[in-house]
Enzyme design. Structure first.
Site, PDB file in Angstrom:
ATOM      1  CB  ALA A 207       8.608  -4.451 -10.259  1.00  0.00           C
ATOM      2  CB  ALA A 208       3.244  -4.474  -9.771  1.00  0.00           C
ATOM      3  N   PRO A 209       3.336  -2.059  -7.577  1.00  0.00           N
ATOM      4  CG  PRO A 209       2.206  -0.286  -6.516  1.00  0.00           C
ATOM      5  CD  PRO A 209       2.884  -1.612  -6.238  1.00  0.00           C
TER       6      PRO A 209
ATOM      7  CE  LYS B 264       9.814  -0.786  -1.379  1.00  0.00           C
ATOM      8  NZ  LYS B 264       8.346  -0.982  -1.403  1.00  0.00           N
TER       9      LYS B 264
ATOM     10  CG  ASP C 183       4.017  -7.851  -9.984  1.00  0.00           C
ATOM     11  OD1 ASP C 183       4.539  -7.419  -8.939  1.00  0.00           O
ATOM     12  OD2 ASP C 183       2.868  -8.353 -10.007  1.00  0.00           O
TER      13      ASP C 183
ATOM     14  CG  ASP D 261       6.543 -17.393  -9.911  1.00  0.00           C
ATOM     15  OD1 ASP D 261       7.061 -16.683  -9.027  1.00  0.00           O
ATOM     16  OD2 ASP D 261       6.028 -18.505  -9.679  1.00  0.00           O
TER      17      ASP D 261
ATOM     18  CG  ASP E  21       9.061  -4.429  -1.057  1.00  0.00           C
ATOM     19  OD1 ASP E  21       8.909  -4.985   0.047  1.00  0.00           O
ATOM     20  OD2 ASP E  21       8.435  -3.418  -1.395  1.00  0.00           O
TER      21      ASP E  21
ATOM     22  CB  CYS F 118       5.678  -3.300   4.334  1.00  0.00           C
ATOM     23  SG  CYS F 118       4.460  -4.145   3.310  1.00  0.00           S
TER      24      CYS F 118
END
Length: 442
Positions: free
Chosen positions: A263-265, A268, A286, A313, A328, A381
């Site tokens: 999730a970080a930062p 999203k 995260d 984790d 992601d 990405c």
């Protein structure tokens, strides 16, 4: 005060000595020097990041001018990085030779010695006489494009194999162009209409995006968006349209229970909450204590009330009743080279292999966690097939794929999953490079 070029050279020196991202080093040096004026910071940023953008071509030119027994990496760090910045100014910004050379010599003489300054003067005059295109015109395609676009040769060859030469070249050139700035309106705090009006009052002119209602394209700005009142109040965020597309592929709705696996930062995570209208539950996980603090701060500033943060984790996470997951995954970031040009030199085939192994473990565990008939969006990405299509091919027999209802084109040819996944590219869509897939658990 030192010139922007001198400070930029010192940032590049520190970057070479550390294992931290260039952006982090830039922020650290500016903070240490108490540089707060945004125009000064913008100038330093320009010389630092534009030099890094062309670093492969710059180093090639410099090595060509040095004697065969002198390696560029053996030069004193200050000399090497002042030369790099000066070569960027000469060959890519086309600044006057005398102005560029005089400043570079002055910096080196003050920091090293008169003799070192004379050396810099001689090298820069030699570089100034070189025509880069003529120098590489008889070199094979991959090496020539590697130098002219300043990307690693192995990366160019990889893209040639999956995109073809013409498309690969367009993508590589696009990485060196100014990126489009996209804004995401935080509708938990402000409407899109009010945000547009307030931005215009601060002389930030935007256009509404035709694909996503909360996305705005910056057309013109008289000052950086980050110093605007809306950004400071988290009413708008700078967020790439491709990143927004990932969340739209998941389709969060009020009342959902969603796992945001890496999730970080928090960009999203906060957009998921926005789509859920702060109704439901987001489990945001995260593995990094430092990054989870960023996540905590962003969630709070965005006005998100439904996020439950977990330091852990996701490759080992065990939980139940999860019907939607956003993965992601950590990746090479080869799709965001316009924003982070230092990745051009830190990204290696070995690092990509390590990341793909971890992505596979994450993906397998998230499928275990996901309830039957649940939805998992796997995204990176990255423009590399091993971080996208190849990952999906490993699970395609056990799941159902649904084409994400977002902009984009299909995946790379020759993969079974290609018609059912989406890719976004800077030269086609004006976004960062993204791979996005939507997986349904049978």
């Amino acid at each position: 005060m030192d010139s922007s070029q001198e400070i930029a050279a010192k940032i590049l020196m520190e970057f070479e000595e550390s294992e931290k991202p260039l952006k982090e080093v830039f922020q650290k040096v500016c903070k240490k020097r108490r540089i707060t004026d945004y125009q000064t910071m913008a100038s330093i940023y320009h010389y630092t990041f534009e030099t890094m953008k062309y670093i492969i071509a710059i180093d090639f030119l410099l090595q060509k001018t040095l004697r065969r027994d002198i390696a560029l990496q053996k030069l004193p760090p200050m000399v090497r990085n002042v030369l790099r910045i000066a070569v960027f100014e000469l060959k890519f910004e086309r600044n006057p030779t005398s102005l560029v050379t005089d400043l570079a010599v002055k910096i080196v003489k003050r920091n090293i010695s008169r003799r070192a300054g004379d050396f810099v003067n001689a090298i820069l005059h030699q570089v100034d006489r070189i025509n880069l295109k003529n120098l590489v015109k008889n070199v094979d395609w991959a090496k020539r494009i590697s130098i002219l676009t300043s990307h690693p040769e192995w990366f160019v060859t990889k893209l040639e194999n999956v995109m073809g030469r013409e498309e690969a070249e367009k993508f590589l050139h696009a990485n060196n162009e100014l990126r489009i700035m996209w804004l995401r309106v935080n509708t938990l705090k402000i409407s899109v209409e009010n945000a547009i009006r307030k931005l215009e009052k601060e002389n930030i002119i935007v256009e509404e995006d035709r694909d996503f209602p909360e996305v705005l394209k910056v057309v013109r700005a008289e000052k950086p968006v980050v110093v605007s009142s809306l950004h400071k109040r988290s009413e708008v965020f700078i967020q790439d349209k491709g990143s927004v597309a990932v969340v739209h592929a998941l389709g969060p709705e009020p009342g959902d229970i969603i796992l945001d696996a890496c999730a970080a930062p928090g960009m999203k995570t906060t957009l998921i909450a926005q789509h859920m209208e702060n109704k439901g539950k987001i489990i945001a996980v995260d593995i990094s204590p430092r990054r989870i603090q960023f996540l905590k701060n962003m969630v709070k500033s965005a006005g998100v009330k439904i996020a439950y943060l977990i330091l852990g984790d996701s490759a080992k996470l065990k939980t139940k009743n999860i019907t939607k997951i956003l993965l992601d995954a950590p990746c090479s970031s080869s799709g965001v080279l316009r924003l982070n040009p230092d990745i051009k030199i830190t990204m290696t085939p070995e690092r990509v292999k390590t990341l793909t192994r971890f992505q596979r473990i994450l993906l397998q565990n998230m499928l275990e966690v996901l309830e039957k008939d649940g939805v998992l969006v796997y995204a990176t990405c990255s423009v590399l097939p091993e971080e996208g299509e190849e990952q999906i091919e490993t699970i395609i027999e056990r799941v159902k794929l649904e084409t994400p209802q977002i902009p984009g084109i299909g995946g790379y040819r020759s993969f079974t999953c290609s018609p059912l996944v989406k890719r976004l590219f800077p030269h086609i869509h004006g976004t960062s490079g993204f791979f996005i897939s939507k997986i349904l658990k049978n």
